[in-house]
Structure formats: C-alpha cells, structure tokens
Design a protein around this motif. Structure first.
Motif, PDB file in Angstrom:
ATOM      1  N   SER A 141       8.597  -0.903 -14.790  1.00 27.51           N
ATOM      2  CA  SER A 141       7.275  -0.961 -14.153  1.00 27.51           C
ATOM      3  C   SER A 141       6.136  -0.570 -15.101  1.00 27.51           C
ATOM      4  CB  SER A 141       7.252  -0.049 -12.924  1.00 27.51           C
ATOM      5  OG  SER A 141       7.523   1.298 -13.305  1.00 27.51           O
ATOM      6  N   THR A 142       6.421  -0.340 -16.341  1.00 29.75           N
ATOM      7  CA  THR A 142       5.415   0.079 -17.321  1.00 29.75           C
ATOM      8  C   THR A 142       5.252  -1.028 -18.357  1.00 29.75           C
ATOM      9  OG1 THR A 142       6.049   2.389 -17.009  1.00 29.75           O
ATOM     10  CG2 THR A 142       4.789   1.864 -18.996  1.00 29.75           C
ATOM     11  N   PRO A 143       4.023  -1.317 -18.760  1.00 33.77           N
ATOM     12  CA  PRO A 143       3.820  -2.339 -19.803  1.00 33.77           C
ATOM     13  C   PRO A 143       4.583  -1.959 -21.072  1.00 33.77           C
ATOM     14  CG  PRO A 143       1.745  -1.804 -18.740  1.00 33.77           C
ATOM     15  CD  PRO A 143       2.755  -0.830 -18.216  1.00 33.77           C
ATOM     16  N   ALA A 144       4.938  -2.956 -21.842  1.00 38.00           N
ATOM     17  CA  ALA A 144       5.777  -2.744 -23.027  1.00 38.00           C
ATOM     18  C   ALA A 144       5.094  -1.864 -24.051  1.00 38.00           C
ATOM     19  CB  ALA A 144       6.163  -4.095 -23.640  1.00 38.00           C
ATOM     20  N   ASP A 145       3.735  -1.981 -24.196  1.00 39.79           N
ATOM     21  CA  ASP A 145       3.058  -1.162 -25.210  1.00 39.79           C
ATOM     22  C   ASP A 145       2.917   0.291 -24.782  1.00 39.79           C
ATOM     23  OD1 ASP A 145       1.414  -1.845 -23.149  1.00 39.79           O
ATOM     24  OD2 ASP A 145      -0.363  -2.194 -24.388  1.00 39.79           O
ATOM     25  N   HIS A 146       3.202   0.616 -23.530  1.00 40.75           N
ATOM     26  CA  HIS A 146       3.110   2.008 -23.093  1.00 40.75           C
ATOM     27  C   HIS A 146       4.486   2.650 -22.858  1.00 40.75           C
ATOM     28  CE1 HIS A 146      -0.952   0.507 -22.034  1.00 40.75           C
ATOM     29  NE2 HIS A 146      -1.340   1.772 -22.279  1.00 40.75           N
ATOM     30  N   ARG A 147       5.499   1.909 -23.133  1.00 43.16           N
ATOM     31  CA  ARG A 147       6.837   2.443 -22.856  1.00 43.16           C
ATOM     32  C   ARG A 147       7.212   3.603 -23.793  1.00 43.16           C
ATOM     33  NH1 ARG A 147      10.415  -3.066 -21.668  1.00 43.16           N
ATOM     34  NH2 ARG A 147       9.395  -3.553 -19.653  1.00 43.16           N
ATOM     35  N   SER A 148       6.727   3.580 -25.004  1.00 43.28           N
ATOM     36  CA  SER A 148       7.038   4.658 -25.947  1.00 43.28           C
ATOM     37  C   SER A 148       6.446   5.980 -25.463  1.00 43.28           C
ATOM     38  CB  SER A 148       6.516   4.313 -27.342  1.00 43.28           C
ATOM     39  OG  SER A 148       7.150   3.153 -27.830  1.00 43.28           O
ATOM     40  N   ASP A 149       5.187   5.930 -24.992  1.00 47.36           N
ATOM     41  CA  ASP A 149       4.573   7.157 -24.490  1.00 47.36           C
ATOM     42  C   ASP A 149       5.315   7.666 -23.248  1.00 47.36           C
ATOM     43  OD1 ASP A 149       2.730   6.945 -26.499  1.00 47.36           O
ATOM     44  OD2 ASP A 149       1.281   5.833 -25.236  1.00 47.36           O
ATOM     45  N   LEU A 150       5.698   6.717 -22.376  1.00 45.93           N
ATOM     46  CA  LEU A 150       6.441   7.132 -21.170  1.00 45.93           C
ATOM     47  C   LEU A 150       7.794   7.751 -21.541  1.00 45.93           C
ATOM     48  CD1 LEU A 150       6.787   7.230 -18.096  1.00 45.93           C
ATOM     49  CD2 LEU A 150       7.704   4.888 -18.208  1.00 45.93           C
ATOM     50  N   ALA A 151       8.460   7.169 -22.519  1.00 44.47           N
ATOM     51  CA  ALA A 151       9.759   7.708 -22.957  1.00 44.47           C
ATOM     52  C   ALA A 151       9.598   9.123 -23.499  1.00 44.47           C
ATOM     53  CB  ALA A 151      10.386   6.792 -23.998  1.00 44.47           C
ATOM     54  N   LEU A 152       8.498   9.377 -24.232  1.00 45.76           N
ATOM     55  CA  LEU A 152       8.283  10.709 -24.791  1.00 45.76           C
ATOM     56  C   LEU A 152       8.051  11.720 -23.681  1.00 45.76           C
ATOM     57  CD1 LEU A 152       8.036  12.248 -27.463  1.00 45.76           C
ATOM     58  CD2 LEU A 152       5.569  11.758 -27.432  1.00 45.76           C
ATOM     59  N   ARG A 153       7.257  11.345 -22.665  1.00 44.77           N
ATOM     60  CA  ARG A 153       7.014  12.272 -21.569  1.00 44.77           C
ATOM     61  C   ARG A 153       8.304  12.549 -20.778  1.00 44.77           C
ATOM     62  NH1 ARG A 153       2.558   8.890 -20.718  1.00 44.77           N
ATOM     63  NH2 ARG A 153       3.537   8.085 -18.806  1.00 44.77           N
ATOM     64  N   LEU A 154       9.037  11.494 -20.485  1.00 47.32           N
ATOM     65  CA  LEU A 154      10.279  11.686 -19.734  1.00 47.32           C
ATOM     66  C   LEU A 154      11.304  12.494 -20.522  1.00 47.32           C
ATOM     67  CD1 LEU A 154      10.712   8.149 -18.112  1.00 47.32           C
ATOM     68  CD2 LEU A 154      10.007  10.270 -16.990  1.00 47.32           C
ATOM     69  N   ALA A 155      11.342  12.340 -21.831  1.00 49.56           N
ATOM     70  CA  ALA A 155      12.282  13.099 -22.659  1.00 49.56           C
ATOM     71  C   ALA A 155      11.966  14.588 -22.605  1.00 49.56           C
ATOM     72  CB  ALA A 155      12.254  12.585 -24.093  1.00 49.56           C
ATOM     73  N   ARG A 156      10.642  14.902 -22.600  1.00 48.01           N
ATOM     74  CA  ARG A 156      10.276  16.320 -22.486  1.00 48.01           C
ATOM     75  C   ARG A 156      10.675  16.869 -21.114  1.00 48.01           C
ATOM     76  NH1 ARG A 156       5.255  14.627 -25.058  1.00 48.01           N
ATOM     77  NH2 ARG A 156       5.172  15.414 -27.218  1.00 48.01           N
ATOM     78  N   ASP A 157      10.477  16.056 -20.070  1.00 46.48           N
ATOM     79  CA  ASP A 157      10.782  16.544 -18.720  1.00 46.48           C
ATOM     80  C   ASP A 157      12.282  16.700 -18.484  1.00 46.48           C
ATOM     81  OD1 ASP A 157       8.085  16.549 -18.219  1.00 46.48           O
ATOM     82  OD2 ASP A 157       8.077  14.575 -17.233  1.00 46.48           O
ATOM     83  N   THR A 158      13.083  15.804 -19.006  1.00 47.18           N
ATOM     84  CA  THR A 158      14.532  15.836 -18.760  1.00 47.18           C
ATOM     85  C   THR A 158      15.305  16.532 -19.872  1.00 47.18           C
ATOM     86  OG1 THR A 158      14.784  13.657 -19.807  1.00 47.18           O
ATOM     87  CG2 THR A 158      14.444  13.722 -17.403  1.00 47.18           C
ATOM     88  N   ASP A 159      14.608  16.908 -20.944  1.00 48.09           N
ATOM     89  CA  ASP A 159      15.250  17.573 -22.099  1.00 48.09           C
ATOM     90  C   ASP A 159      16.383  16.709 -22.664  1.00 48.09           C
ATOM     91  OD1 ASP A 159      15.478  19.554 -23.981  1.00 48.09           O
ATOM     92  OD2 ASP A 159      16.934  20.719 -22.808  1.00 48.09           O
ATOM     93  N   THR A 160      16.115  15.413 -22.776  1.00 45.10           N
ATOM     94  CA  THR A 160      17.080  14.481 -23.349  1.00 45.10           C
ATOM     95  C   THR A 160      16.414  13.682 -24.457  1.00 45.10           C
ATOM     96  OG1 THR A 160      16.502  12.776 -21.722  1.00 45.10           O
ATOM     97  CG2 THR A 160      18.351  14.261 -21.168  1.00 45.10           C
ATOM     98  N   ARG A 161      17.234  13.060 -25.265  1.00 45.99           N
ATOM     99  CA  ARG A 161      16.765  12.121 -26.294  1.00 45.99           C
ATOM    100  C   ARG A 161      16.858  10.716 -25.702  1.00 45.99           C
ATOM    101  NH1 ARG A 161      19.633  11.047 -32.200  1.00 45.99           N
ATOM    102  NH2 ARG A 161      18.187   9.373 -32.929  1.00 45.99           N
ATOM    103  N   ILE A 162      15.729   9.993 -25.717  1.00 44.63           N
ATOM    104  CA  ILE A 162      15.660   8.660 -25.124  1.00 44.63           C
ATOM    105  C   ILE A 162      15.411   7.637 -26.228  1.00 44.63           C
ATOM    106  CG2 ILE A 162      14.421   7.159 -23.495  1.00 44.63           C
ATOM    107  CD1 ILE A 162      13.717   9.619 -21.882  1.00 44.63           C
TER     108      ILE A 162
END
Length: 525
Positions: A79-100
C-alpha cells in the motif's frame, strides 16, 4: 523330634526366601543408599529434557510471530509507493527490532535497513566473549547432545535473494514459513519472508538471543536446585550410612568374634542411646551373646562338676574290683561286692540325674504347657507317700488355705518332680517322728507353696548355694552317696522354667527347720 526339626528348618528357609535379594544382595548397603538417592537426582535432572521442549515451544511461538510480522510488513509495503518503501522499512525495523530487506523479482537487493545505518541485527563473535559465555555455550552443546536436540543450520549472509530459501518460497506462495538458523554463538536466528506481488519479496531477520538467555536462566536455576539437592542427598546418604551401616558392621564383627570364640568375653555394643530397630537388634544380640556365654560357662562348670562327682564312686569301684582279685576271704569278698553294688547304684543314680539336669532347659523350652491343678497334685502326692509309708515315722500334713482350684500353666510331670524333690529333702532332714507341713496360699496372682520341716534348717550363708548343682548340705547320719546333689538344682530349673521362683527361708514360728517357698503364677482367667 526329626519332623519338628525339619518343620522348623523349612519355616526358617521360607522366611529366608521372603527376605532374599537376588542381584542387589551382592551390593553393600551404603552403595544401595547412594544409588537410591542418585536415582532420585536423575529424575530431577530430567528437568533438562523439559527445558529443551520449553525452548522448542518458545521458538515455535517466535517463528509464528516472525511469519505474521513479515505478512503485515508486506501488506504495508504493497500500500506504499515504491519510492517510499525504504523509509517505511526503516521505521518498521525500528519498531519491530528486526532487519528488513526488499528483493526485486530477479532476487536483486532493493533495500536493506542495515545498509541504511540501523544496526539492530548484529551477530556476536564467540571468540570475543568471556569465559562465562563460552562455558554456557559448551554446556548448551552438551545438553543438546544428551537430549538429541535437532541442530539448526549455520547462519551466513547471502547476496542474492534467490539464495534464501524463505525468499524463493515467498515468490510463489506469497508467504513462507519462518526458518530457524544457528548463529556462531549458538543463539537462534529467525528469518521470515512474504511476497509483495510481481515477484518482489520482503524478508525479516532477527537474532532471538533472548530465547537463549531465558533457557540458560532456567537451566541455571535448575542447576542450582540440582546442586543443592545433590549435596543434601549425599549428606543424607552418608548420614544414613553412618547411622545404619556402621552399627550393623560393628554388630557383624562382634558376632563373628563370638562365633570364632577368640575372646573369653566378647563385648557386643548395646547402643543404649538408640531407640530404633537397630538399637533393639544390638541389645538383643548383646543379651543373646551374654546368655550364650553364661550357658557355655554353665556347661563347662557342669562338665567339671560331673567329672569331679564321678571320680569318687569310680575310685571306690576300682579299688573294690582290684581288691576282689587278691582277696580270698569270702566274708571280705562279700563286703567288697557290697561296695561294688553301692557304687554301681550310686553311679546309676548320678548318671540319671545328670542326664535329666543336662536336658531340662531344652525340654522346658519346647514343652507345651497346660492348665495344672497344683492343689490336687499336692494332695495326691502326699496321699501316695502316706500309703507307701514314710521312713522313720515322718508325717506330712497338707494345709490348704485356698478356696477352689488353683490352676497353673505348666507341665504336670515336671511340677510333680519339684515337689517330690522338696518332700525327699524335707524327709531326709526331719528327725524321727517329725512333721512336714505343706501350706498353699494365694498372694496377688501367684500360688505360694511352703514346705516346712523340723530339721536343723539351712544356714543363711548357704541358702543360695543349696540350689547349685552338686552343692548339698546333707544330714550327718545319712548314708554317703544316697543323693546326687542335683535335686534342688533340678527343682529350681523347673520352677524358673514355669516363670516362678523358689527360695529357702527360716520358719516364722522361730522353731528349728527350713522352709522352702515356691511361687508359681496363676493361669490367666
């Protein structure tokens, strides 16, 4: 006699079979106590197997959680545009404490939160850890080997997405089950992937070191409990060995010394401070050894007394027999033959009394007691003597002060022998035309029989000696050898075998004479 002995032997063998131990009977009691406690510790050590299943359940929950997170992250990426997926992955990685990581359809890496500067997934170099963690990993390896735990594959980085099995599966099924890897420090690494469509895949990676820390903490607690229980178990085992095995070993050594007879007086420890079964066993063995020693001493003394008593008639008999060969005078020969006959009669009487005295204890121990009316017995014995006639005009009077019957548990023939011996003794000491009084009374739960004569009496210092074997104070005018000196000893043995007592006293009326008092317990009821 043989059937009874065989019966007792078979009963003893039956009881022995009930207590027989097969293979364990060859092991010492100390070793068996330790083995029993170690077996209990082994059951406690089985808790390590439980920890393995506990770790498996935790990993199963974590892999299921990783799969759900991967699917949720994939849904958010779609549901996120392709050019914003990297930023979303970084935020989710911080929240879940995982490497994405994001992979294109051809497996080329598109985004990696670690390359973006978020280092929340770092593998620990085991060579740089302290000795404590190295010991923990070594213990992990041992326990995994013991419980036969499955060995996860070693985790290593891969450049292309197609090299990851999770990514390859997610490209075709949109969601793949999570995979558990093994980090160099033996902690689990969990990877999970989910498809974004058109062959793109998102993969999460987490080093679940908390799982290992939780298991190690529980194992440490279990190890502390096991160590404490082990120390307590060893202490209790040694305590039991000290309180059970050591006294039994002392009793066994004392019993061996008694059997070998290497010491005149073997002291069996009585353990008076113990009130348990071992203390009862020690005191029973001590009493048994003392009774055995007393019986051996009595047998030796009896044998010596028999030898001494038989030497006199044998010497007289030998002298008379030797004289017969050299004497030609018929009158003198007749006198020697009379001596021979007297000595033979004396030896016969002596041997008969010795035989009865030597067998009396054993016979009384095997005798079956019945209710005996002692008063009727005394009346019959006195009547028989009166009918036969008593020498020198001696009379016997029965003074029965008991109303009704007086039953005593015993063997009638043996009790008759007691009173016959007392009557013989009283008659031999009574003067011509003397009176013997037999009185029967009750005292508490005892039947008391008193036999009084009008003779010289028994000196106070000799009142115990007259009941010893071959110890006899005979009247001056009595023919030598007429009595064996065993009558009163036999009477005491019989009375004591019936749980009674016999003693000699002075007469209460202060007249001359002796009074023999026999006390026998009345039959119950």
């Amino acid at each position: 006699m043989a059937p009874a002995t065989a019966s007792r032997r078979s009963e003893a063998e039956g009881e022995g079979r009930d207590l027989t131990l097969k293979w364990s009977g060859r092991i010492s009691l100390t070793a068996r106590i330790l083995a029993l406690n170690i077996f209990a510790l082994a059951l406690l050590a089985g808790g390590f197997f439980y920890l393995d299943s506990y770790r498996t359940r935790i990993l199963d929950n974590r892999t299921a959680q990783a799969s759900r997170e991967a699917r949720l992250i994939a849904a958010a990426m779609v549901s996120t545009p392709a050019d914003h997926r990297s930023d979303l992955a970084l935020r989710l990685a911080r929240d879940t404490d995982t490497r994405i990581r994001l992979f294109a359809a051809d497996g080329t890496p598109v985004a990696d939160t670690r390359a973006m500067g978020l280092r929340n997934f770092v593998l620990v170099d085991p060579n740089k850890e302290g000795w404590g963690l190295q010991a923990a990993r070594f213990l992990d390896a041992i326990i995994d080997t013991v419980v036969n735990a499955p060995r996860a594959p070693l985790y290593r980085e891969r450049k292309a997405g197609t090299e990851w099995p999770d990514v390859r599966t997610a490209r075709t099924t949109q969601a793949a089950p999570a995979t558990v890897w093994r980090a160099p420090d033996r902690t689990p690494v969990i990877t999970a992937a989910a498809g974004l469509g058109d062959g793109e895949v998102v993969m999460t990676t987490v080093n679940a070191r908390d799982v290992t820390q939780t298991v190690r903490l529980e194992r440490f607690r279990l190890g502390v409990v096991l160590a404490i229980v082990t120390l307590v178990s060893i202490f209790l085992s040694l305590f039991l060995a000290r309180t059970i095995v050591r006294p039994l070993r002392r009793l066994s050594r004392a019993a061996v010394r008694v059997r070998l007879g290497r010491a005149r007086e073997v002291v069996v420890p009585r353990l008076p401070s113990r009130r348990d079964e071992i203390g009862s066993l020690a005191r029973a063995l001590s009493d048994m050894s003392q009774a055995l020693r007393a019986r051996i001493d009595a047998t030796e003394a009896f044998a010596a007394d028999v030898t001494h008593e038989m030497k006199n008639p044998l010497a007289s008999l030998r002298s008379a027999v030797d004289g017969l060969a050299n004497v030609k005078d018929p009158a003198l020969q007749e006198r020697l033959l009379a001596i021979v006959r007297d000595d033979v009669h004396r030896l016969d009487r002596l041997i008969t009394d010795i035989s009865e005295a030597s067998r009396l204890d054993a016979q009384l121990s095997r005798a079956k007691f019945d209710a005996v009316d002692v008063l009727a017995m005394l009346a019959a014995l006195i009547e028989q003597r009166g009918t036969r006639g008593i020498e020198r005009g001696v009379r016997i009077r029965f003074d029965n002060r008991v109303r009704g019957d007086a039953l005593v548990m015993g063997e009638g023939a043996r009790l008759e022998r007691v009173f016959e011996n007392l009557f013989d003794n009283a008659v031999s000491f009574s003067p011509d035309n003397g009176l013997i009084t037999v009185a029967a009374t009750l005292s508490d739960d005892d039947l008391v029989i008193r036999v009084e004569d009008e003779g010289p009496g028994v000196p106070e210092e000799a009142r115990e000696a007259v009941f010893r074997r071959f110890q006899s104070i005979r009247p001056e005018n009595e023919e030598f050898g007429k009595h064996s000196g065993l009558g009163l000893a036999i009477a005491r043995t019989i009375v004591e075998g019936h749980q009674g007592t016999i003693a000699v006293e002075s007469r209460e009326d202060r007249l001359s004479g002796a009074r023999f008092v026999v006390r026998l317990p009345l039959a119950p009821g």
